[in-house]
Motif scaffolding. Structure first.
Motif, PDB file in Angstrom:
ATOM      1  N   SER A  19      22.610  37.699  55.828  1.00 42.74           N
ATOM      2  CA  SER A  19      22.372  36.627  54.860  1.00 42.74           C
ATOM      3  C   SER A  19      22.544  37.143  53.436  1.00 42.74           C
ATOM      4  N   ASN A  20      22.166  36.307  52.487  1.00 47.63           N
ATOM      5  CA  ASN A  20      22.212  36.688  51.064  1.00 47.63           C
ATOM      6  C   ASN A  20      23.589  37.193  50.656  1.00 47.63           C
ATOM      7  N   SER A  21      24.627  36.422  51.085  1.00 47.00           N
ATOM      8  CA  SER A  21      26.017  36.767  50.749  1.00 47.00           C
ATOM      9  C   SER A  21      26.360  38.193  51.163  1.00 47.00           C
ATOM     10  N   ASN A  22      25.857  38.581  52.352  1.00 49.35           N
ATOM     11  CA  ASN A  22      26.148  39.914  52.889  1.00 49.35           C
ATOM     12  C   ASN A  22      25.725  41.022  51.925  1.00 49.35           C
ATOM     13  N   PHE A  23      24.566  40.827  51.314  1.00 52.43           N
ATOM     14  CA  PHE A  23      24.039  41.815  50.371  1.00 52.43           C
ATOM     15  C   PHE A  23      23.978  43.213  50.987  1.00 52.43           C
ATOM     16  N   VAL A  24      23.440  43.300  52.212  1.00 55.38           N
ATOM     17  CA  VAL A  24      23.291  44.613  52.849  1.00 55.38           C
ATOM     18  C   VAL A  24      24.649  45.276  53.037  1.00 55.38           C
ATOM     19  N   GLN A  26      27.453  44.763  51.332  1.00 55.04           N
ATOM     20  CA  GLN A  26      28.052  45.124  50.049  1.00 55.04           C
ATOM     21  C   GLN A  26      27.417  46.378  49.451  1.00 55.04           C
ATOM     22  N   ILE A  27      26.114  46.533  49.613  1.00 57.69           N
ATOM     23  CA  ILE A  27      25.423  47.662  49.000  1.00 57.69           C
ATOM     24  C   ILE A  27      25.523  48.925  49.848  1.00 57.69           C
ATOM     25  N   TYR A  28      25.467  48.768  51.172  1.00 58.35           N
ATOM     26  CA  TYR A  28      25.338  49.941  52.034  1.00 58.35           C
ATOM     27  C   TYR A  28      26.638  50.362  52.716  1.00 58.35           C
ATOM     28  N   LYS A  29      27.739  49.637  52.479  1.00 59.01           N
ATOM     29  CA  LYS A  29      29.015  50.075  53.059  1.00 59.01           C
ATOM     30  C   LYS A  29      29.496  51.366  52.402  1.00 59.01           C
ATOM     31  N   ASN A  30      29.003  51.631  51.197  1.00 61.04           N
ATOM     32  CA  ASN A  30      29.298  52.898  50.519  1.00 61.04           C
ATOM     33  C   ASN A  30      28.100  53.250  49.658  1.00 61.04           C
ATOM     34  N   LEU A 227      35.417  36.603  34.977  1.00 62.08           N
ATOM     35  CA  LEU A 227      34.710  36.200  36.197  1.00 62.08           C
ATOM     36  C   LEU A 227      35.214  36.969  37.416  1.00 62.08           C
ATOM     37  N   ARG A 228      36.495  37.297  37.423  1.00 64.92           N
ATOM     38  CA  ARG A 228      37.023  38.073  38.550  1.00 64.92           C
ATOM     39  C   ARG A 228      36.325  39.428  38.639  1.00 64.92           C
ATOM     40  N   ASN A 229      36.148  40.080  37.503  1.00 65.11           N
ATOM     41  CA  ASN A 229      35.454  41.372  37.491  1.00 65.11           C
ATOM     42  C   ASN A 229      33.974  41.213  37.824  1.00 65.11           C
ATOM     43  N   GLU A 230      33.362  40.162  37.275  1.00 66.40           N
ATOM     44  CA  GLU A 230      31.935  39.948  37.529  1.00 66.40           C
ATOM     45  C   GLU A 230      31.681  39.619  38.997  1.00 66.40           C
ATOM     46  N   SER A 231      32.578  38.868  39.611  1.00 65.67           N
ATOM     47  CA  SER A 231      32.412  38.521  41.018  1.00 65.67           C
ATOM     48  C   SER A 231      32.463  39.765  41.897  1.00 65.67           C
ATOM     49  N   LYS A 232      33.321  40.709  41.555  1.00 66.57           N
ATOM     50  CA  LYS A 232      33.393  41.969  42.306  1.00 66.57           C
ATOM     51  C   LYS A 232      32.078  42.725  42.200  1.00 66.57           C
ATOM     52  N   LYS A 233      31.467  42.678  41.024  1.00 64.64           N
ATOM     53  CA  LYS A 233      30.198  43.374  40.804  1.00 64.64           C
ATOM     54  C   LYS A 233      29.033  42.658  41.473  1.00 64.64           C
ATOM     55  N   ASP A 236      30.641  40.527  45.491  1.00 66.65           N
ATOM     56  CA  ASP A 236      32.033  40.576  45.946  1.00 66.65           C
ATOM     57  C   ASP A 236      32.290  39.548  47.053  1.00 66.65           C
ATOM     58  N   ASN A 237      31.842  38.320  46.819  1.00 70.57           N
ATOM     59  CA  ASN A 237      31.937  37.265  47.829  1.00 70.57           C
ATOM     60  C   ASN A 237      33.379  36.783  47.990  1.00 70.57           C
ATOM     61  N   ASP A 238      33.880  36.772  49.223  1.00 74.45           N
ATOM     62  CA  ASP A 238      35.280  36.402  49.482  1.00 74.45           C
ATOM     63  C   ASP A 238      35.598  34.987  49.009  1.00 74.45           C
ATOM     64  N   TYR A 239      34.675  34.077  49.239  1.00 76.60           N
ATOM     65  CA  TYR A 239      34.878  32.676  48.861  1.00 76.60           C
ATOM     66  C   TYR A 239      35.041  32.540  47.347  1.00 76.60           C
ATOM     67  N   TYR A 240      34.133  33.160  46.600  1.00 81.11           N
ATOM     68  CA  TYR A 240      34.223  33.095  45.140  1.00 81.11           C
ATOM     69  C   TYR A 240      35.460  33.841  44.636  1.00 81.11           C
ATOM     70  N   ASN A 241      35.752  34.977  45.235  1.00 77.72           N
ATOM     71  CA  ASN A 241      36.937  35.733  44.823  1.00 77.72           C
ATOM     72  C   ASN A 241      38.208  34.907  45.011  1.00 77.72           C
ATOM     73  N   ARG A 242      38.301  34.207  46.132  1.00 80.34           N
ATOM     74  CA  ARG A 242      39.490  33.398  46.397  1.00 80.34           C
ATOM     75  C   ARG A 242      39.594  32.236  45.407  1.00 80.34           C
ATOM     76  N   GLU A 243      38.478  31.585  45.129  1.00 77.14           N
ATOM     77  CA  GLU A 243      38.499  30.485  44.167  1.00 77.14           C
ATOM     78  C   GLU A 243      38.963  30.973  42.792  1.00 77.14           C
ATOM     79  N   ILE A 244      38.430  32.107  42.379  1.00 77.31           N
ATOM     80  CA  ILE A 244      38.796  32.644  41.062  1.00 77.31           C
ATOM     81  C   ILE A 244      40.270  33.041  41.038  1.00 77.31           C
ATOM     82  N   ASP A 245      40.735  33.693  42.093  1.00 76.61           N
ATOM     83  CA  ASP A 245      42.147  34.093  42.146  1.00 76.61           C
ATOM     84  C   ASP A 245      43.067  32.872  42.130  1.00 76.61           C
TER      85      ASP A 245
END
Length: 362
Positions: A19-24, A26-30, A227-233, A236-245
């Motif tokens: 949940s939480n936009s895959n917070f875990v 995004q933070i723990y993959k690296n 916004l593209r840079n902020e979304s990555k930070k 890094d939600n795929d849905y928001y990234n795609r909308e911005i792109d």
């Protein structure tokens, strides 16, 4: 055993992890150069396997050999859960220690009084099946006997611990199923503590990023780059990234056809609320479905009429390979719109993408 624990708890915990936009993720993959998310997934899987096994385990058999292996299976399942809980504790709570250190709550009349619950469980595990023929106990090499039922105490199974040393006395180790289950429940319930910790980490993460103001630009395209840079930070939600792109492609496109200039300008203006909504949501770290999503602006019935061509067209736009049928898709677009948008392979991809959006927004 069937009513001791339920897989509801691990299922809820898995839902929290995702949940939480895959917070875990995004933070723990690296995390410090380590993929701890893979460790988390492994723990989730083995806890689930073990819990479901215990939920469906049959009653202990009367045959001593079968019963011995059933008890070893029980101990192994508990061990998998316990070790997974330790690992999750290290990931989310404290990487420098383990939970329940020094506790002596679960086992009465323990043979080795100096061992805490964690250590004593490991002793039981070793003697009742993990490696009973290769033990190091009481400062000597020992070997466990065939498990047997005691007639002088309330234990469920016993083993003698033979010594390799001549004239060394045998030791008697008892195991009580209820004590093992108490050990299990305490550790399984620790998932609640870890869940609270994850929620706390996410709340702090949201607050820290919400306190970092996103720069505001009057030019929509400049704002989208930010916004593209902020979304990555910010997760890094795929849905928001795609909308911005998509929006960047649209606003980068330069329309030169006089008959389309005003249509394109009006369309871009209609997208400004979406840009502001994305910015607002990213600012407060509220990554939810966008009310002004560009899909809402598909007003034409051409989406159904050109369903095949559009799906292939978007695959070409978002992919990295040429499509030999691209000219055919353009012919179909021009055919159904009577050439209004003049789709041609000579256009830049972002202009072609904008024309497709204009076609569907009519």
């Amino acid at each position: 055993m069937k009513n001791v624990i339920s897989d509801d708890k691990i299922r809820d915990f898995r839902d929290l992890i995702n949940s939480n936009s895959n917070f875990v993720y995004q933070i723990y993959k690296n995390k410090g150069g380590k993929n701890l998310f893979n460790l988390v997934c492994s723990c989730l899987d083995w806890i689930t396997v073990s819990v479901r096994h215990l939920e469906n385990a049959p009653e202990l058999d009367k045959n001593i050999d079968t019963k011995s292996m059933q008890v070893y299976s029980l101990i192994s399942s508990i061990d998998l859960i316990s070790e997974s809980i330790k690992q999750l504790h290290r990931v989310f709570v404290n990487e420098n220690n383990i939970p329940f250190l020094g506790e002596k709550k679960c086992f009465n009349e323990r043979l080795f009084s100096n061992e805490d619950d964690n250590e004593y469980f490991k002793t039981i595990r070793a003697c009742f099946g993990a490696h009973p023929v290769n033990l190091n106990q009481s400062k000597s090499k020992r070997f466990a006997s065939w498990p047997f039922e005691s007639h002088i105490n309330s234990s469920d199974l016993c083993v003698h611990l033979y010594s390799r040393d001549i004239n060394e006395e045998d030791l008697l180790l008892n195991v009580n199923i209820n004590e093992l289950l108490k050990f299990l429940v305490i550790r399984y319930d620790y998932l609640d503590v870890i869940s609270d910790r994850i929620e706390s980490l996410f709340s702090k993460y949201r607050k820290d990023l919400s306190d970092q103001m996103i720069e505001t630009k009057s030019d929509p395209l400049e704002q989208l780059y930010i916004l593209r840079n902020e979304s990555k930070k910010r997760l890094d939600n795929d849905y928001y990234n795609r909308e911005i792109d998509d929006l960047i492609m649209i606003f980068e496109a330069e329309v030169t056809d006089p008959e389309l200039v005003q249509i394109a300008d009006n369309y871009k203006e209609s997208l400004l609320p979406l840009i502001e909504e994305i910015k607002s949501n990213l600012q407060v770290m509220n990554i939810v479905d966008l009310e002004n999503d560009s899909i809402v602006r598909v007003r034409s019935n051409l989406g159904g009429q050109l369903n095949y061509e559009l799906s292939k067209f978007y695959s070409w736009v978002y992919g990295d390979r040429d499509d030999p049928l691209l000219s055919y898709y353009f012919e179909r677009f021009n055919e159904v719109t009577k050439g209004k948008f003049n789709f041609t392979s000579c256009d830049e991809i972002n202009l072609t993408f904008l024309k497709a959006k204009l076609m569907l927004a009519e």
